[in-house]
Design a protein around this motif. Structure first.
Motif, PDB file in Angstrom:
ATOM      1  N   LEU A 111      32.873  31.266  37.444  1.00  0.00           N
ATOM      2  CA  LEU A 111      32.968  32.700  37.743  1.00  0.00           C
ATOM      3  C   LEU A 111      34.318  33.095  38.347  1.00  0.00           C
ATOM      4  O   LEU A 111      34.665  34.287  38.363  1.00  0.00           O
ATOM      5  CB  LEU A 111      31.856  33.105  38.718  1.00  0.00           C
ATOM      6  CG  LEU A 111      30.417  32.945  38.210  1.00  0.00           C
ATOM      7  CD1 LEU A 111      29.426  33.132  39.361  1.00  0.00           C
ATOM      8  CD2 LEU A 111      30.116  33.932  37.092  1.00  0.00           C
ATOM      9  N   LEU A 112      35.078  32.109  38.828  1.00  0.00           N
ATOM     10  CA  LEU A 112      36.308  32.387  39.586  1.00  0.00           C
ATOM     11  C   LEU A 112      37.464  32.805  38.673  1.00  0.00           C
ATOM     12  O   LEU A 112      37.591  32.329  37.542  1.00  0.00           O
ATOM     13  CB  LEU A 112      36.698  31.151  40.385  1.00  0.00           C
ATOM     14  CG  LEU A 112      37.814  31.297  41.411  1.00  0.00           C
ATOM     15  CD1 LEU A 112      37.402  32.259  42.515  1.00  0.00           C
ATOM     16  CD2 LEU A 112      38.172  29.926  42.003  1.00  0.00           C
ATOM     17  N   GLN A 113      38.285  33.699  39.193  1.00  0.00           N
ATOM     18  CA  GLN A 113      39.550  34.119  38.567  1.00  0.00           C
ATOM     19  C   GLN A 113      39.365  34.717  37.168  1.00  0.00           C
ATOM     20  O   GLN A 113      40.242  34.583  36.313  1.00  0.00           O
ATOM     21  CB  GLN A 113      40.536  32.936  38.512  1.00  0.00           C
ATOM     22  CG  GLN A 113      40.998  32.492  39.891  1.00  0.00           C
ATOM     23  CD  GLN A 113      42.078  31.428  39.833  1.00  0.00           C
ATOM     24  OE1 GLN A 113      42.225  30.728  38.825  1.00  0.00           O
ATOM     25  NE2 GLN A 113      42.843  31.297  40.912  1.00  0.00           N
ATOM     26  N   ARG A 114      38.241  35.365  36.963  1.00  0.00           N
ATOM     27  CA  ARG A 114      38.076  36.151  35.741  1.00  0.00           C
ATOM     28  C   ARG A 114      38.742  37.507  35.956  1.00  0.00           C
ATOM     29  O   ARG A 114      38.665  38.082  37.046  1.00  0.00           O
ATOM     30  CB  ARG A 114      36.596  36.343  35.397  1.00  0.00           C
ATOM     31  CG  ARG A 114      35.921  35.066  34.916  1.00  0.00           C
ATOM     32  CD  ARG A 114      34.461  35.302  34.562  1.00  0.00           C
ATOM     33  NE  ARG A 114      33.860  34.100  34.016  1.00  0.00           N
ATOM     34  CZ  ARG A 114      33.837  33.764  32.739  1.00  0.00           C
ATOM     35  NH1 ARG A 114      34.400  34.569  31.845  1.00  0.00           N
ATOM     36  NH2 ARG A 114      33.270  32.640  32.340  1.00  0.00           N
ATOM     37  N   LYS A 171      47.166  51.822  25.380  1.00  0.00           N
ATOM     38  CA  LYS A 171      47.876  51.200  26.495  1.00  0.00           C
ATOM     39  C   LYS A 171      46.904  50.452  27.391  1.00  0.00           C
ATOM     40  O   LYS A 171      45.798  50.913  27.652  1.00  0.00           O
ATOM     41  CB  LYS A 171      48.606  52.270  27.305  1.00  0.00           C
ATOM     42  CG  LYS A 171      49.727  52.968  26.531  1.00  0.00           C
ATOM     43  CD  LYS A 171      50.449  53.977  27.406  1.00  0.00           C
ATOM     44  CE  LYS A 171      51.578  54.652  26.626  1.00  0.00           C
ATOM     45  NZ  LYS A 171      52.302  55.644  27.480  1.00  0.00           N
ATOM     46  N   LEU A 172      47.348  49.286  27.871  1.00  0.00           N
ATOM     47  CA  LEU A 172      46.522  48.443  28.728  1.00  0.00           C
ATOM     48  C   LEU A 172      46.895  48.642  30.187  1.00  0.00           C
ATOM     49  O   LEU A 172      48.082  48.757  30.535  1.00  0.00           O
ATOM     50  CB  LEU A 172      46.688  46.965  28.360  1.00  0.00           C
ATOM     51  CG  LEU A 172      46.041  46.479  27.055  1.00  0.00           C
ATOM     52  CD1 LEU A 172      46.401  45.028  26.798  1.00  0.00           C
ATOM     53  CD2 LEU A 172      44.529  46.634  27.124  1.00  0.00           C
ATOM     54  N   SER A 173      45.871  48.675  31.041  1.00  0.00           N
ATOM     55  CA  SER A 173      46.116  48.727  32.474  1.00  0.00           C
ATOM     56  C   SER A 173      46.460  47.337  32.991  1.00  0.00           C
ATOM     57  O   SER A 173      46.381  46.343  32.260  1.00  0.00           O
ATOM     58  CB  SER A 173      44.878  49.256  33.190  1.00  0.00           C
ATOM     59  OG  SER A 173      43.818  48.307  33.087  1.00  0.00           O
ATOM     60  N   ASN A 174      46.856  47.249  34.246  1.00  0.00           N
ATOM     61  CA  ASN A 174      47.093  45.944  34.863  1.00  0.00           C
ATOM     62  C   ASN A 174      45.776  45.181  34.986  1.00  0.00           C
ATOM     63  O   ASN A 174      44.715  45.766  35.187  1.00  0.00           O
ATOM     64  CB  ASN A 174      47.707  46.122  36.252  1.00  0.00           C
ATOM     65  CG  ASN A 174      49.084  46.729  36.192  1.00  0.00           C
ATOM     66  OD1 ASN A 174      49.829  46.527  35.222  1.00  0.00           O
ATOM     67  ND2 ASN A 174      49.442  47.491  37.215  1.00  0.00           N
ATOM     68  N   ARG A 175      45.843  43.873  34.870  1.00  0.00           N
ATOM     69  CA  ARG A 175      44.649  43.043  35.009  1.00  0.00           C
ATOM     70  C   ARG A 175      44.277  42.905  36.480  1.00  0.00           C
ATOM     71  O   ARG A 175      45.145  42.705  37.332  1.00  0.00           O
ATOM     72  CB  ARG A 175      44.875  41.657  34.396  1.00  0.00           C
ATOM     73  CG  ARG A 175      44.952  41.698  32.874  1.00  0.00           C
ATOM     74  CD  ARG A 175      44.990  40.312  32.281  1.00  0.00           C
ATOM     75  NE  ARG A 175      44.901  40.370  30.831  1.00  0.00           N
ATOM     76  CZ  ARG A 175      43.771  40.390  30.151  1.00  0.00           C
ATOM     77  NH1 ARG A 175      42.614  40.354  30.816  1.00  0.00           N
ATOM     78  NH2 ARG A 175      43.761  40.433  28.839  1.00  0.00           N
ATOM     79  N   GLU A 176      42.962  43.028  36.750  1.00  0.00           N
ATOM     80  CA  GLU A 176      42.454  42.872  38.100  1.00  0.00           C
ATOM     81  C   GLU A 176      41.374  41.787  38.106  1.00  0.00           C
ATOM     82  O   GLU A 176      40.635  41.612  37.142  1.00  0.00           O
ATOM     83  CB  GLU A 176      41.849  44.187  38.605  1.00  0.00           C
ATOM     84  CG  GLU A 176      42.829  45.334  38.719  1.00  0.00           C
ATOM     85  CD  GLU A 176      43.818  45.151  39.849  1.00  0.00           C
ATOM     86  OE1 GLU A 176      43.527  44.320  40.754  1.00  0.00           O
ATOM     87  OE2 GLU A 176      44.878  45.814  39.834  1.00  0.00           O
ATOM     88  N   TYR A 177      41.301  41.053  39.197  1.00  0.00           N
ATOM     89  CA  TYR A 177      40.306  39.987  39.306  1.00  0.00           C
ATOM     90  C   TYR A 177      38.894  40.578  39.481  1.00  0.00           C
ATOM     91  O   TYR A 177      38.716  41.578  40.180  1.00  0.00           O
ATOM     92  CB  TYR A 177      40.617  39.069  40.480  1.00  0.00           C
ATOM     93  CG  TYR A 177      41.776  38.127  40.210  1.00  0.00           C
ATOM     94  CD1 TYR A 177      41.620  37.061  39.328  1.00  0.00           C
ATOM     95  CD2 TYR A 177      43.006  38.313  40.828  1.00  0.00           C
ATOM     96  CE1 TYR A 177      42.677  36.197  39.060  1.00  0.00           C
ATOM     97  CE2 TYR A 177      44.064  37.468  40.581  1.00  0.00           C
ATOM     98  CZ  TYR A 177      43.895  36.410  39.692  1.00  0.00           C
ATOM     99  OH  TYR A 177      44.941  35.579  39.428  1.00  0.00           O
ATOM    100  N   VAL A 178      37.936  39.964  38.833  1.00  0.00           N
ATOM    101  CA  VAL A 178      36.528  40.369  38.938  1.00  0.00           C
ATOM    102  C   VAL A 178      35.893  39.582  40.074  1.00  0.00           C
ATOM    103  O   VAL A 178      35.816  38.350  40.026  1.00  0.00           O
ATOM    104  CB  VAL A 178      35.773  40.101  37.621  1.00  0.00           C
ATOM    105  CG1 VAL A 178      34.309  40.490  37.760  1.00  0.00           C
ATOM    106  CG2 VAL A 178      36.416  40.853  36.474  1.00  0.00           C
TER     107      VAL A 178
END
Length: 429
Positions: free
Chosen positions: A100-103, A112-119
């Motif tokens: 589950l970590l660092q997804r 356009k893509l937004s910045n990736r954020e950790y779940v």
């Protein structure tokens, strides 16, 4: 997800599912994402309790809870704690934590893509392990509830209290709801109060003006006279009239489309469209309303006849018998009885929830005959006509009508094949 990841997930799922099943760790009334469980088994358990309660002169108050973004709200630390409570070794819990970590996730808008954020919360939807982890997360809810029955299908939750006094039902349900509210807060889950409803199931001969006054936290719970639970419309007297009307409406819509396409497609393609788009509407949990009023069930048969006319491109007044012969399609009444027997076969052979397989354990009566003793399965006795509509009662009645050579078939497939084409139900109504 890469193919190797899916393979690894499948291996982990198989091992964990076997562990949970072998040690009987999951809640008996949780039917979601489990082998030999389905919406049909969940609804059968749920309705069986209502039929039994009403047969004893009781009313059954139910709260249908709707969770907001249930799969996305799972707290990872709480999930790992629950896995440890279920007996998973620390190495396995650590492995799930790593899974589950660092997804990360992002949003795409106008190309356009937004910045990736950790779940930081939730289990992966569309994954193999996600549903199993969510079932483990919800597993201890029923153990916190006293004086009520809880039925779960993943995040779909129904809580039931039965009593002869409606005021007692109301009082007990409010107490249970308060307990559930505390459990949800502790587990960081949120209820969608706008979609959470209550209903009072009772005998058709009881007063219709009784409503339940319930509160979830400080918010009132709406009392309704119709509710769609696991794809089936329920009403207080379990007439299934609303559900039948829904099915007929959907079938008519799709039949009209089939008529428009009919001049451009072959009979085989039309039959394929019927099988994939129309027939499932008739067959979904149809065992539940097998004992309903004939004037309601007849509407389904008329809808099927019209659909078959579209498949075969027949005149609206064409003979209905030839429709079924030429399309090799069973009448809906026959199909419902076969489906009841198939479910009875599974439950008699221990395939399904324990509460239902126990209900289908043979209770034998021996009748003295002139030349020998006849062994027969006992059909449960009911006090009211209402309870005779229960799937458990009707399917046992059909099962009792089957000859031993059909009952003892070695597999579900051979059992189905043996049933088709028989006329053993002609005297059973």
């Amino acid at each position: 997800m890469p193919t190797i990841g899916k393979i690894l997930e499948r291996l982990a799922h198989t091992q964990c599912s076997s562990y949970l099943k072998d040690h009987d760790l999951l809640c008996e009334n949780q039917s979601g994402f489990r082998a030999n469980r389905s919406t049909m088994t969940c609804l059968t358990q749920f309705l069986h309790e209502i039929y039994n309660g009403v047969d004893k002169g009781e009313s059954c108050g139910v709260v249908f809870l709707d969770l907001a973004k249930a799969f996305d709200s799972v707290d990872h630390n709480i999930l790992k704690m629950k896995l440890r409570c279920l007996g998973f070794k620390q190495s396995a819990v650590t492995w799930f934590g790593s899974y589950l970590l660092q997804r990360t996730q992002c949003t795409k808008l106008n190309g356009k893509l937004s910045n990736r954020e950790y779940v930081t919360h939730g289990v992966p939807q569309g994954s193999i392990l996600g549903p199993m982890l969510f079932v483990c997360y919800m597993n201890d809810l029923p153990s916190y509830i006293d004086g009520a029955s809880t039925y779960l299908y993943a995040d779909d939750t129904a809580v039931m209290v039965s009593d002869k006094n409606v005021q007692v039902i109301e009082l007990k349900l409010n107490q249970v709801i308060e307990t559930i509210h505390r459990w949800f807060c502790a587990n960081r889950l949120k209820v969608n109060i706008g979609k959470t409803k209550s209903m009072l199931f009772r005998s058709p001969y009881r007063p219709r003006d009784e409503n339940l006054l319930l509160f979830f936290g400080q918010e009132p719970v709406e009392h309704v006279s119709t509710f769609k639970y696991l794809g089936v419309y329920l009403d207080p007297s379990l007439s299934f009239r609303d559900h039948i009307e829904y099915v007929v409406k959907k079938v008519r819509q799709r039949t009209r489309i089939l008529w428009k396409l009919r001049s451009f497609i072959t009979v085989n393609l039309a039959k394929t469209l019927y099988t994939s788009l129309i027939e499932p509407l008739f067959l979904y949990c149809d065992e539940l309303y097998d004992g309903c009023f004939q004037q309601d069930v007849k509407k389904l048969q008329v809808a099927q006849n019209n659909a078959l006319r579209a498949v075969l491109h027949r005149d609206p007044r064409s003979d209905t018998v030839s429709l079924h012969v030429d399309s090799k399609t069973l009448w809906l009444d026959e199909q419902r009885k076969i489906n009841c027997c198939v479910q009875a076969y599974k439950l008699t052979n221990g395939i399904g929830p324990t509460s239902l397989t126990e209900a289908f354990k043979p209770k034998i009566e021996i009748r003295q005959m002139r030349s020998s003793n006849e062994v027969r399965h006992v059909v449960p006795r009911t006090l009211t006509k209402f309870a005779e509509r229960d799937f458990v009662v009707r399917s046992k009645l059909y099962w009792r009508s089957l000859p031993p050579e059909i009952q003892t078939k070695p597999s579900v497939t051979s059992f189905k094949n043996a049933l088709k084409g028989t006329s053993i139900f002609s005297h059973v109504r």
